[in-house]
Design a protein around this motif. Structure first.
Motif, mmCIF file in Angstrom:
data_model
loop_
_atom_site.group_PDB
_atom_site.id
_atom_site.type_symbol
_atom_site.label_atom_id
_atom_site.label_comp_id
_atom_site.label_asym_id
_atom_site.label_seq_id
_atom_site.Cartn_x
_atom_site.Cartn_y
_atom_site.Cartn_z
ATOM 1 N N TYR A 37 -53.171 71.986 -72.745
ATOM 2 C CA TYR A 37 -53.062 70.526 -72.741
ATOM 3 C C TYR A 37 -54.220 69.850 -73.471
ATOM 4 O O TYR A 37 -54.137 68.648 -73.768
ATOM 5 C CB TYR A 37 -52.951 70.020 -71.304
ATOM 6 N N GLU A 187 -56.945 60.030 -68.660
ATOM 7 C CA GLU A 187 -57.764 60.599 -69.735
ATOM 8 C C GLU A 187 -58.858 59.648 -70.203
ATOM 9 O O GLU A 187 -59.829 60.081 -70.831
ATOM 10 C CB GLU A 187 -56.891 61.043 -70.920
ATOM 11 N N SER A 220 -48.421 64.188 -70.365
ATOM 12 C CA SER A 220 -48.594 64.732 -71.717
ATOM 13 C C SER A 220 -47.249 65.169 -72.287
ATOM 14 O O SER A 220 -46.481 65.873 -71.629
ATOM 15 C CB SER A 220 -49.555 65.927 -71.686
ATOM 16 N N ALA A 272 -49.683 64.003 -78.164
ATOM 17 C CA ALA A 272 -49.302 64.328 -76.798
ATOM 18 C C ALA A 272 -49.650 63.219 -75.818
ATOM 19 O O ALA A 272 -48.924 62.987 -74.852
ATOM 20 C CB ALA A 272 -49.947 65.644 -76.360
ATOM 21 N N LEU A 273 -50.756 62.511 -76.039
ATOM 22 C CA LEU A 273 -51.184 61.471 -75.116
ATOM 23 C C LEU A 273 -51.160 60.087 -75.752
ATOM 24 O O LEU A 273 -51.890 59.191 -75.324
ATOM 25 C CB LEU A 273 -52.575 61.783 -74.554
#
Length: 370
Positions: A37, A187, A220, A272-273
């Motif tokens: 990840y 995050e 994610s 992904a984020l």
């Protein structure tokens, strides 16, 4: 929505989220899986604290695209801190006040979230954590705070840096809080000086969170790629949900570069984020001469530790509106995995950002219910 599409949307959203969650949960017990990840160690620490403490509450939004074949497909899951609460709560009421009377309002996400926060807080207070730089974030938290106070639940607005663990409780100033509602991405919390305090409070079960920090893994988009590649190891119902309601999704580096270059219109590149449509590149909307240069940028950012995905483009069915034919992205809210409403956006093209038009969603052809 017709009753048939309403039922299909619920089945698609709940099925995809269940499958994505099952795959993402593997990150908790497998270091190699967790490393995929590409998250900061402090983010993993927050997720681990929630997981170990049984802090599992979730409020997510699964974004569905209506395919040209009439099937809903999920392009992403917003599992960490989905938005749209103000619109989801207010727009149906505005429409009804203006005289719209067809169908029923199936959306109860705000009342349901308030009920869940009250349960998590018990006899304590709720902290509503938001990014102070963004007015939209404050609007969502201010709405929830006002409604919590009406229900008699103590609630306080604060930035994420205000939380401190003192005298056995997580506090904002002198106010102890027993539940956190976050409208602030996990995050983004890396590097905060108070992160250790938050981890201690969660691990000690002195505070519960909505959504759980463990939701960073299904948040994610990598979880989509993992679900697609691990279909064979999923239970039958989860595998069916992936096959029917999820476009093929791969790590950027796992798709042949020649295929991406030659079939630009068939692919979407996304970080992904990425959030709110940022860092999502729809091949059909990128000029042909700019497409190779985009590859170079993505490849560079992958070497810097970012995770990028290549997802098959979903040809969408246009629907007729007073503004002309439009594409719909139907956000389906799930509280602890169960349907609690909609957040719909219309666009002229296959990319949803802040420019999208938000609309209320009603289900037609049935008796109104609460």
């Amino acid at each position: 929505l017709s009753p048939q599409l309403h039922a299909q949307a619920i089945a698609a959203a709940e099925g995809v989220y269940r499958a994505v969650s099952a795959v993402a949960a593997r990150a908790h017990g497998d270091h190699e899986e967790r490393a995929r990840y590409g998250l900061h160690p402090e983010v993993h620490e927050l997720a681990a604290a929630s997981h170990a403490a049984g802090d599992t509450a979730s409020l997510v939004r699964v974004d569905l695209l209506l395919g040209d074949d009439g099937v809903f497909r999920a392009c992403e899951v917003n599992a960490d801190c989905p938005g749209g609460h103000n619109e989801a709560y207010g727009l149906p009421r505005l429409a009804e006040a203006a005289g719209f009377g067809d169908g029923f309002d199936a959306t109860c996400v705000v009342p349901a979230a308030l009920q869940r926060l009250g349960e998590l807080a018990g006899e304590g207070a709720v902290a509503l954590i938001y990014a102070t730089a963004y007015a939209e974030d404050l609007q969502v938290c201010a709405l929830l705070r006002r409604m919590l106070l009406r229900k008699g639940v103590p609630a306080v607005l604060a930035p994420p840096t205000a939380l401190r663990f003192r005298d056995g409780a997580l506090r904002i100033g002198t106010q102890a809080v027993s539940a956190l509602y976050r409208y602030f991405p996990t995050e983004y919390m890396e590097g905060q000086q108070n992160l250790r305090d938050i981890v201690r409070a969660v691990a000690a079960r002195r505070v519960r969170t909505l959504s759980s920090f463990a939701q960073i893994y299904p948040q994610s988009k990598l979880a989509f790629a993992r679900a697609w590649s691990l279909q064979g190891s999923l239970c039958l119902s989860d595998a069916k949900a992936v096959a029917r309601h999820m476009p093929a999704t791969f790590l950027y580096g796992d798709v042949d570069r020649k295929e991406l270059l030659s079939a630009r219109a068939d692919w979407v590149l996304k970080r992904a984020l990425g959030r709110v449509g940022d860092e999502v590149f729809v091949g059909q909307l990128v000029d042909e001469e700019d497409w190779p240069a985009l590859f170079e940028q993505v490849a560079l950012r992958c070497t810097q530790g970012e995770v990028w995905l290549a997802q098959r483009f979903v040809p969408q069915r246009r629907i007729e509106t007073p503004f002309g034919a439009r594409l719909v992205t139907l956000g389906v809210y799930l509280l602890d995995g169960r349907f609690v409403g909609y957040f719909a956006r219309l666009t002229t093209e296959s990319h949803v950002s802040h420019d999208a038009l938000c609309l209320p969603v009603f289900v037609g052809g049935q008796e109104r219910h609460s």
